[in-house]
Write an enzyme that holds these catalytic residues in place. Structure first.
Site, short mmCIF file in Angstrom:
data_model
loop_
_atom_site.label_atom_id
_atom_site.label_comp_id
_atom_site.label_asym_id
_atom_site.label_seq_id
_atom_site.Cartn_x
_atom_site.Cartn_y
_atom_site.Cartn_z
N GLU A 489 0.85 -1.18 0.00
CA GLU A 489 0.00 0.00 0.00
C GLU A 489 0.89 1.24 0.00
O GLU A 489 1.20 1.77 -1.03
CB GLU A 489 -0.94 -0.01 1.20
CG GLU A 489 -1.86 1.20 1.20
CD GLU A 489 -3.23 0.90 1.76
OE1 GLU A 489 -3.50 -0.23 2.15
OE2 GLU A 489 -4.06 1.83 1.79
N GLU A 770 -2.68 0.40 13.21
CA GLU A 770 -3.76 0.90 12.36
C GLU A 770 -5.12 0.75 13.03
O GLU A 770 -5.98 1.60 12.92
CB GLU A 770 -3.75 0.11 11.04
CG GLU A 770 -4.84 0.48 10.06
CD GLU A 770 -4.68 -0.27 8.75
OE1 GLU A 770 -4.10 -1.36 8.76
OE2 GLU A 770 -5.11 0.26 7.71
C1 RAM Z 1 -6.60 2.10 4.17
C2 RAM Z 1 -5.58 2.69 5.07
C3 RAM Z 1 -5.52 4.18 5.04
C4 RAM Z 1 -6.88 4.79 5.00
C5 RAM Z 1 -7.69 4.23 3.87
C6 RAM Z 1 -9.10 4.74 3.81
O1 RAM Z 1 -6.10 1.69 2.99
O2 RAM Z 1 -5.91 2.29 6.36
O3 RAM Z 1 -4.83 4.59 6.17
O4 RAM Z 1 -6.80 6.19 4.90
O5 RAM Z 1 -7.76 2.85 3.97
#
Ligand code: RAM
Length: 951
Positions: A489, A770
């Site tokens: 990502e 996260e």
């Molecule tokens: C995910 C990640 C990122 C977030 C998006 C919406 O890919 O957690 O941090 O901002 O989603």
């Protein structure tokens, strides 16, 4: 007063950088900070001179630009406004600052160099390898890590020799579509990693400029570059339909060396079809997949003079366009620290699992003896271990994060990948000699944002939280602000960046970093004027900006303006801000934002009842409209200011009509009104709903207190706990505090169960997770599809450690720390301190409770003032530096006595207050798995060590 240092400028910056090379801003900003050992030693005037040499600064007749003496007590920057600056030239500048007390100014000098201007012609062209590089490919063998399957190709080598006279000076301007590493006569040029950095290469490609004078030699010299796919043609992001090759299919290189001989003659050595190319040891290099070096392919000495490249094919000229080249506006990614292993565990088959004690972004450097020809050392990376003590990599998704070294029998090898990085704490090394002790360090990589903050307090858990937040910042400021450094990502998500920016800008000087990224944000905009969700924009990641995500395009420039006192952040963004607000307005004429919401992530990853999406969106719509009005106001665009202020007001009213109910006044019910206040409810009745409404001031007069009470009630009844996601969490402590509930903010910081900041810390976290519950004892690891252990969004609490706990803040109407607000919220702590190297100079606060007294030390930089809220129950007990603060104590005025504190107004300088204060209650330390921060390897700066040129 001998020995006391008087007013002086220091930390001179050009475009927020120290002596930068390659400035292409036509009116560069020249700034300085101020220090003095005296109180009230404020500047009354400044003068900035610019000249072509250091000597010319002493000769008024030879100046290129001279502001003359400007009477000004607050400015610590000027934007160059002299004649057009020649390109590719060094300019020297001097700032003189006059103190109020005496005639003689204090002075400091610095310099910067311009890059290419529209008047300068590039000679270099883009080169690469032909479509079919002559190469040998080994078939993957059984059980081997077969990354070849992913279409990764060997890194092109490019070389060219030239002759230089003795005493030549040189600047080289370098870029790549992909990543480059340049050597001159075998020596590394500069120390940038992953250069030229990630931009949307369809819009702009950065180049870097290096001084290579010291690397030149008389006679034959060789420029030797290795290029890699990087963000250009490698794997980026998570979109399976477009996993790689987002901008191109193979890397390209561009360099232009400008040599000046001792007689002043200049020569240009530039990339063109005369360069020779081949492949060498790097069989593939990819940001997500990792890197493979096979030493059997070494072209020994290819970077040195004397190498015979006659058998190498000529490079292919791929493009002659220079239109998208821009000078890098930020400091590059650098190797910022090295960590030694904390432990090494052996597993069967000679496999070692190394624990560096810290989750980080970077890679290993491994020193290896006796690697037989064809023998492979494989390094895998992970943030966490599974129950069996082996790497847990499911959460990396498709990122292989695997580096491979294949030996050729040489005695000693130092292996460090050059074009990849990984997010990891643990590394699994296999293929080493059973008996060998691995000689290994973790090299920490991140954008070089000078560290500018310190926080300390009596609670080990909060100290550790601060460290985790700081490491999350380091790990994720890698050319762009990424969400995470480990999985497939690593994208510049806008909301993550906006919620974290207030913390980031206290921890480090991120002005240049965000100057660059705001260009990416601008480049990413959709044709109809919308900000996106990620920048640089990536095909396959939903473009249409979501509420709170796209709004970062408005919020970030505003916060940077406030932090760095540089209105150009607003000037550059105002048109896009207006276009964004207009776009949302066009799609939502009734002012409830429910159309064109993109993927509407809402309060991402909030546990519990979701906040109604229209509440989240409409709150952000109002906020963006208001900040756009503020920005227009700062820039003097009165018509726009009025228009967006009116719009903001209308959205606010709509928000209240649609989403806010107020009954009462009544009393008694949970979270409801007492003392005649109305009961206020916001649709959905979630913490985040109240937080947004209060933070963005969306409530009608008289309803804020009721909403804050309900918010507090919801927080209390949940634990006390937060049930907020990425958007809500950033607002929680500041909003509770602003409404008189700093006690609750402290309670949230003390909580140890899910959801809380301390829960991960008690379970070994060294960076912010996260998810609040990324791992729990009952459930183990959460959804591997999205479970990063190094995400800074929930670390947005870091801001309140400085502003709240330590009390280091600026007044709401202040920019660049002109008016400090010193207001400690001690909670149950025994002491706390914070320090921030601001654009104006050092701001510091340290308070301590001891023996029924509180001691509060404050440092206010020259030209600034401070409101000091001294928490005490006995105003009569206050002393400042041992004296009763009265009219005879200069630079200090008592403004008022309020319940629980006395408010002083102070001028610049250092102060030491003491006052009666009840002793600390509650915990001042937390049991559990707290550990000291890892120590850096010798010879390196400590990670996050304080910026070097502090006063
Ligand atoms: C995910 C990640 C990122 C977030 C998006 C919406 O890919 O957690 O941090 O901002 O989603």
């Amino acid at each position: 007063m001998s020995g006391v240092r008087r007013l002086r400028p220091y930390a001179l910056r050009c475009e927020h950088r120290t002596t930068p090379l390659g400035i292409d801003e036509p009116a560069p900003r020249l700034s300085w900070r101020l220090a003095s050992g005296l109180r009230g030693d404020d500047p009354v005037a400044h003068r900035v001179r610019v000249a072509g040499s250091a000597e010319d600064l002493d000769d008024d007749g030879r100046l290129i630009w001279d502001t003359g003496r400007v009477a000004d007590r607050v400015a610590t920057a000027v934007d160059y406004a002299g004649p057009v600056l020649a390109g590719l030239t060094r300019f020297h500048w001097r700032v003189s600052v006059w103190p109020a007390s005496s005639g003689a100014p204090a002075e400091a000098d610095s310099w910067f160099e311009t890059g290419f201007t529209p008047a300068d012609r590039w000679h270099a062209v883009w080169i690469g390898q032909g479509p079919c590089p002559v190469d040998v490919m080994d078939a993957p063998t059984e059980g081997e890590f077969a990354l070849d399957d992913r279409g990764l190709a060997p890194c092109p080598l490019l070389r060219r020799s030239f002759t230089a006279p003795a005493g030549a000076r040189g600047r080289v301007h370098v870029s790549a579509r992909g990543l480059y590493e340049l050597r001159l006569n075998g020596e590394r040029v500069g120390d940038a990693e992953l250069a030229p950095g990630w931009t949307d290469y369809r819009h702009r490609v950065q180049y870097q400029t290096y001084d290579v004078t010291a690397l030149l030699r008389e006679g034959e010299n060789v420029l030797a570059a290795t290029v890699a796919d990087g963000w250009w043609s490698g794997f980026v992001g998570f979109e399976p339909r477009r996993a790689g090759a987002h901008y191109g299919s193979a890397p390209q290189f561009l360099a232009e060396l400008r040599l000046t001989g001792p007689d002043g003659d200049s020569t240009v050595i530039a990339t063109d079809g005369s360069w020779r190319t081949a492949t060498g040891t790097i069989r593939h290099a990819d940001l997500l997949m990792g890197e493979c070096h096979d030493l059997r392919y070494a072209a020994e000495g290819w970077e040195l003079p004397g190498f015979d490249d006659s058998g190498w094919p000529s490079a292919l000229v791929t493009d002659t366009d220079h239109g998208l080249l821009v000078a890098g506006a930020d400091e590059p990614v650098r190797a910022m620290a090295e960590l030694r292993p904390r432990s090494v565990k052996r597993h069967s088959g000679g496999v070692r699992v190394v624990d560096f004690g810290q989750n980080l972004a970077g890679r290993l450097r491994l020193s290896i003896r006796h690697l037989a020809p064809g023998a492979r050392v494989v390094i895998r990376h992970a943030e966490v271990l599974d129950d069996s003590g082996r790497l847990y990599t499911a959460n990396l998704r498709t990122a292989a994060a695997t580096d491979v070294l294949v030996g050729d029998g040489r005695e000693h090898i130092v292996f460090e990948p050059r074009f990849t990085y990984h997010g990891f704490r643990y590394a699994e090394i296999s293929g080493l000699d059973e008996s060998a002790e691995p000689d290994v360090v973790a090299v920490v990589l991140h954008s070089d944002t000078p560290w500018a903050g310190e926080f300390d307090c009596s609670d080990a858990g909060l100290r550790q939280l601060h460290e985790c937040v700081a490491w999350g910042q380091r790990s994720n400021f890698v050319s762009v602000p990424t969400d995470c450094p480990q999985r497939d990502e690593r994208l510049g998500w806008l909301a993550d960046a906006q919620v974290f920016l207030p913390t980031a800008a206290l921890n480090a000087d991120v002005a240049a970093f965000f100057t660059k990224w705001l260009r990416d944000v601008d480049d990413a905009r959709t044709p109809d004027g919308g900000f996106t969700n990620v920048a640089p924009r990536l095909v396959g990641v939903a473009d249409e900006g979501a509420p709170g995500w796209a709004d970062a395009g408005v919020i970030i420039p505003w916060h940077l303006y406030r932090s760095y006192d540089d209105p150009r952040f607003l000037a550059r963004s105002l048109d896009s801000m207006c276009a964004w607000v207009d776009l949302v307005h066009r799609h939502n004429p009734d002012l409830v934002w429910r159309h064109r919401v993109g993927p509407h992530f809402s309060d991402w990853l909030a546990p519990g009842t979701p906040t109604p999406r229209e509440v989240v969106a409409t709150a952000y719509f109002a906020h963006s409209a208001r900040l756009t009005a503020e920005a227009a106001g700062v820039l003097g665009h009165r018509e726009r200011e009025r228009r967006y202020r009116r719009l903001a007001e209308d959205i606010r009213r709509t928000f209240a009509e649609r989403f806010v109910t107020s009954r009462g006044p009544t009393g008694g019910e949970a979270g409801g009104g007492t003392g005649g206040e109305p009961v206020v409810r916001i649709a959905g009745d979630t913490q985040t709903g109240y937080l947004l409404a209060l933070a963005f001031e969306l409530l009608p007069a008289g309803q804020a207190a009721g909403a804050a009470r309900r918010l507090a009630g919801l927080v209390e009844s949940a634990g006390p706990a937060l049930l907020t996601g990425f958007l809500g969490v950033a607002l929680a402590a500041p909003v509770l505090d602003a409404h008189g509930r700093s006690d609750l903010a402290h309670a949230l910081l003390l909580r140890e169960e899910v959801p809380s900041w301390r829960f991960p810390l008690l379970h070994g976290a060294t960076t912010i997770w996260e998810r609040w519950d990324g791992w729990t004892p009952g459930e183990g690891f959460r959804a591997p599809k999205m479970n990063s252990f190094n995400h800074y969004a929930l670390g947005s609490i870091g801001e309140w450690l400085y502003r709240g706990v330590a009390g280091l803040d600026q007044a709401p109407d202040s920019t660049g720390y002109r008016k400090l607000l010193i207001r400690p919220r001690p909670g149950g702590l025994g002491h706390a301190s914070a320090r921030h190297e601001s654009v104006r100079g050092t701001v510091a606060v340290a308070w301590e409770r001891h023996g029924g007294l509180i001691s509060l030390r404050v440092t206010v930089p020259p030209g600034a003032t401070a409101e000091v809220h001294l928490p005490t129950t006995d105003p009569g007990s206050v002393r400042e530096s041992g004296l009763v603060p009265g009219p005879d104590v200069p630079h200090l005025t008592r403004v008022r006595i309020a319940p629980g504190h006395v408010l002083y107004h102070v001028g610049s300088g250092s102060y030491h207050f003491t006052a009666a204060h009840p002793p600390a209650e509650g915990r001042s330390g937390t049991p559990g798995a707290h550990r000291p921060p890892p120590s850096p390897a010798p010879g390196r700066r400590a990670p996050g060590s304080y910026e070097e040129d502090t006063p």
